[in-house]
Design an enzyme around this catalytic site. Structure first.
Site, PDB file in Angstrom:
ATOM      1  N   ASP A 158      32.496  56.293  40.113  1.00 55.24           N
ATOM      2  CA  ASP A 158      31.871  55.839  38.878  1.00 55.24           C
ATOM      3  C   ASP A 158      30.638  56.614  38.477  1.00 55.24           C
ATOM      4  O   ASP A 158      29.906  57.024  39.255  1.00 55.24           O
ATOM      5  CB  ASP A 158      32.261  54.617  38.410  1.00 55.24           C
ATOM      6  CG  ASP A 158      30.721  53.900  39.395  1.00 55.24           C
ATOM      7  OD1 ASP A 158      30.037  54.492  39.661  1.00 55.24           O
ATOM      8  OD2 ASP A 158      30.944  52.459  39.373  1.00 55.24           O
ATOM      9  N   ASP A 167      41.740  50.156  39.110  1.00 55.75           N
ATOM     10  CA  ASP A 167      40.811  49.522  40.118  1.00 55.75           C
ATOM     11  C   ASP A 167      40.365  48.334  39.964  1.00 55.75           C
ATOM     12  O   ASP A 167      40.314  47.979  38.762  1.00 55.75           O
ATOM     13  CB  ASP A 167      39.455  50.838  40.510  1.00 55.75           C
ATOM     14  CG  ASP A 167      38.577  50.187  39.380  1.00 55.75           C
ATOM     15  OD1 ASP A 167      37.532  49.510  39.791  1.00 55.75           O
ATOM     16  OD2 ASP A 167      38.459  50.984  38.268  1.00 55.75           O
ATOM     17  N   CYS A 218      56.175  41.078  55.131  1.00 54.33           N
ATOM     18  CA  CYS A 218      55.245  41.985  54.741  1.00 54.33           C
ATOM     19  C   CYS A 218      54.785  42.712  55.956  1.00 54.33           C
ATOM     20  O   CYS A 218      54.638  42.247  57.226  1.00 54.33           O
ATOM     21  CB  CYS A 218      53.849  41.007  54.429  1.00 54.33           C
ATOM     22  SG  CYS A 218      52.451  41.914  54.129  1.00 54.33           S
ATOM     23  N   CYS A 244      49.963  40.271  58.493  1.00 49.37           N
ATOM     24  CA  CYS A 244      51.313  39.478  58.525  1.00 49.37           C
ATOM     25  C   CYS A 244      51.922  39.810  59.751  1.00 49.37           C
ATOM     26  O   CYS A 244      53.062  38.974  60.210  1.00 49.37           O
ATOM     27  CB  CYS A 244      51.942  39.699  57.438  1.00 49.37           C
ATOM     28  SG  CYS A 244      51.444  38.901  55.979  1.00 49.37           S
ATOM     29  N   HIS A 276      45.339  42.090  53.833  1.00 48.05           N
ATOM     30  CA  HIS A 276      46.813  41.684  53.351  1.00 48.05           C
ATOM     31  C   HIS A 276      46.755  41.853  51.734  1.00 48.05           C
ATOM     32  O   HIS A 276      47.663  42.643  51.402  1.00 48.05           O
ATOM     33  CB  HIS A 276      47.004  40.312  53.591  1.00 48.05           C
ATOM     34  CG  HIS A 276      48.206  39.733  52.578  1.00 48.05           C
ATOM     35  ND1 HIS A 276      49.383  39.965  53.271  1.00 48.05           N
ATOM     36  CD2 HIS A 276      48.088  39.129  51.589  1.00 48.05           C
ATOM     37  CE1 HIS A 276      50.352  39.636  52.360  1.00 48.05           C
ATOM     38  NE2 HIS A 276      49.526  38.752  51.188  1.00 48.05           N
TER      39      HIS A 276
END
Length: 371
Positions: free
Chosen positions: A89, A258, A296, A301, A327
């Site tokens: 940015d 984002d 998942c 997971c 996750h």
């Protein structure tokens, strides 16, 4: 170069070709403020969880460690050992959040560092120089981030200045990209559309750069503004957001997103699933030996249970935060894959409805009644 592959309504499916590899869009960029994802996530982890683009913060890297040092060691990609695209940015949002510590002038902004109080000046040319030193794939133009509810007269003057600054950014970047020894001579520049909550100012600014609000206001601004942005260039909605925000944004033609939500929430034990967000601190997960989400494929997971992750969080072990962040980022990146597949197959609208319904974001019967 941006290649538009397919559309479903306003939803776009594309590819942005860059010197650091192709970016399949729509895409969620994983936020690594100081060249690292908060939560002890490594670049090897990012590769495993399907990250296409890492986003770093120009302001923070400038005031801590320093962009000149990063240039000396070969640029941000080499520094953090990441060979895929990076977006930096402009530093504008951080600078303009320092309300009591900065002074805005036509040449740029004078402000004090929050770290050591040092006086700093940043304008369009300085922002481009810093981002060039970092060598990111995509640089953002330096803009004034005016408050969403600022007076109309202030917003008009602010947007006019942002447009002048964009022209200066383009000129400076062209110069830097042509210089011998530049870290990335193919660095791209993205302009930023401003205008607070005023649709007409946003539209006028969108037209000029074609070469925050409540969710409802944000969606309205997207509805009004995106049609005036160039179809064959990517559209980036900065700092957004929740899974529902992303689905609504894609439907309105946004390519890039984002947000710190998946990492910030993960560090507090809040994890995303296709049935909605859950808080692993809740006692009901104390003996729950299931993964965070059945089926998942994330590193967490595949191996660990809700009960174990909860234990780590309660014990204040960093591994608990790390597993939750992994996750959540995998969930976001996988959702973007699903979105791209749905647009490819002409079923995005139905996918969006099913996803929102599953996460408890819409009531199916109410939706039917509303037609």
């Amino acid at each position: 170069m941006y290649e538009l592959l397919k559309q479903e309504g306003r939803a776009k499916r594309g590819i942005l070709h860059t010197v650091h590899g192709d970016i399949q869009t729509p895409v969620f960029m994983n936020v690594g403020t100081v060249a690292a994802i908060k939560g002890a996530v490594s670049t090897e982890d990012l590769e495993q969880i399907k990250c296409q683009v890492e986003l770093s913060n120009t302001y923070h890297l400038h005031v801590r460690t320093g962009d000149k040092l990063i240039r000396e060691v070969g640029g941000l990609h080499k520094f953090m050992s990441w060979n895929r695209p990076i977006l930096t940015d402009s530093g504008g949002f951080q600078v303009f959040s320092l309300a009591g510590l900065r002074k805005i002038k036509e040449e740029g902004v004078y402000f004090h560092s929050r770290i050591d109080g040092a006086k700093i000046f940043m304008g369009p040319e300085e922002s481009m120089q810093i981002q060039s030193n970092l060598g990111s794939t995509i640089a953002m133009a330096f803009d004034e981030c005016a408050p969403a509810l600022a007076d109309r007269s202030y917003v008009e003057a602010s947007v006019a200045r942002t447009t002048r600054w964009l022209e200066r950014c383009k000129t400076k970047m062209q110069q830097l990209n042509s210089e011998e020894g530049t870290v990335n001579c193919h660095q791209m520049l993205f302009g930023i559309n401003q205008g607070a909550i005023y649709s007409d100012i946003r539209i006028d600014h969108a037209k000029r750069i074609s070469e925050l609000e409540t969710h409802e206001e944000m969606y309205h601004i997207l509805d009004e503004t995106v049609p005036y942005l160039p179809l064959h260039k990517p559209t980036y909605l900065m700092g957004v957001g929740t899974p529902a925000n992303i689905l609504e944004g894609v439907e309105r033609g946004v390519d890039f997103f984002d947000c710190v939500y998946p990492t910030r929430n993960g560090r507090h034990g809040h994890v995303y699933t296709n049935q909605g967000k859950i808080n692993l601190f809740n006692q009901k997960y104390e003996k729950d030996m299931r993964p965070i989400e059945e089926g998942c494929g994330c590193p967490t997971c595949r191996r660990y249970s809700r009960a174990y992750v909860r234990h780590l969080l309660k014990a204040k072990e960093m591994l608990g935060m790390r597993l939750c962040v992994l996750h959540n980022l995998y969930f976001y990146n996988t959702m973007m894959e699903e979105i791209r597949d749905a647009i490819d197959e002409g079923r995005f609208h139905s996918y969006k409805e099913e996803k929102l319904y599953g996460m408890g974001q819409i009531n199916r019967e109410k939706e039917k009644q509303n037609g």
